[in-house]
Design a protein around this motif. Structure first.
Motif, mmCIF file in Angstrom:
data_model
loop_
_atom_site.group_PDB
_atom_site.id
_atom_site.type_symbol
_atom_site.label_atom_id
_atom_site.label_comp_id
_atom_site.label_asym_id
_atom_site.label_seq_id
_atom_site.Cartn_x
_atom_site.Cartn_y
_atom_site.Cartn_z
ATOM 1 N N ILE A 194 0.800 -1.215 0.028
ATOM 2 C CA ILE A 194 0.112 -0.036 0.124
ATOM 3 C C ILE A 194 0.966 1.344 0.138
ATOM 4 N N GLN A 195 0.389 2.345 -0.690
ATOM 5 C CA GLN A 195 1.217 3.415 -0.807
ATOM 6 C C GLN A 195 -0.113 4.534 -0.710
ATOM 7 N N ALA A 196 -0.053 5.378 0.215
ATOM 8 C CA ALA A 196 -1.126 6.375 0.264
ATOM 9 C C ALA A 196 -0.750 7.794 0.844
ATOM 10 N N ALA A 197 -1.356 8.886 0.313
ATOM 11 C CA ALA A 197 -0.891 10.154 0.369
ATOM 12 C C ALA A 197 -1.131 10.728 1.735
ATOM 13 N N ASP B 276 -8.681 3.729 3.792
ATOM 14 C CA ASP B 276 -9.521 3.504 2.897
ATOM 15 C C ASP B 276 -8.596 2.383 2.097
ATOM 16 N N GLN B 277 -7.631 2.320 1.960
ATOM 17 C CA GLN B 277 -6.899 0.918 1.573
ATOM 18 C C GLN B 277 -7.007 -0.200 2.325
ATOM 19 N N LEU B 278 -6.625 0.137 3.656
ATOM 20 C CA LEU B 278 -6.768 -0.957 4.412
ATOM 21 C C LEU B 278 -8.115 -1.746 4.612
ATOM 22 N N VAL C 257 -4.932 16.270 5.331
ATOM 23 C CA VAL C 257 -6.309 15.565 5.503
ATOM 24 C C VAL C 257 -6.392 14.646 6.854
ATOM 25 N N MET C 258 -5.446 13.825 7.032
ATOM 26 C CA MET C 258 -5.662 12.998 8.330
ATOM 27 C C MET C 258 -4.089 12.823 8.717
#
Length: 128
Positions: free
Chosen positions: A34-37, A44-46, A64-65
């Motif tokens: 997973i790569q998240a911004a 969401d990806q988890l 955002v978070m």
């Protein structure tokens, strides 16, 4: 002997950092899944990840978070995921706060590669 590489999620708002960490981790024997911004994107990806990653490299300072909120959520709802918090801007207050939120360790992004290898092996070892 289990030769399945540990799986990793990376949450960082800088794509260059995500890509650089991915290349580094692959070279060390990890599998980046997973790569998240930001933290919201990570969660969401988890929600669709099966199985969950073994480790999350989590930037403390994201829009955002942020890393604090994300670490608290992961610690509460996905306690099996080890968290290695990262930031360019180091302070003892920042380190203590992220550790209280559930991070296993904190490392400065500007630490040398040997220090990264050592910390990664301590919290989520790769069998060689």
């Amino acid at each position: 002997m289990n030769n399945i590489p540990p799986t990793v999620a990376i949450a960082d708002d800088h794509s260059l950092m995500r890509n650089t960490l991915t290349a580094f981790l692959l070279n060390q024997g990890y599998n980046v899944i997973i790569q998240a911004a930001n933290g919201r994107h990570l969660l969401d990806q988890l929600s669709r990840a099966h199985p969950l990653p073994d480790l999350c490299l989590l930037d403390v300072d994201m829009p955002v978070m942020d890393g604090y909120e994300t670490a608290c959520y992961l610690h509460k709802y996905h306690a099996s995921i080890k968290i290695l918090a990262t930031s360019v801007f180091y302070s003892n207050d920042k380190k203590e706060k992220i550790l209280r939120c559930g991070a296993s360790r904190f490392i400065s992004k500007i630490s040398n590669p040997e220090e990264w290898k050592k910390v990664l092996q301590e919290i989520c070892p790769v069998e060689r």
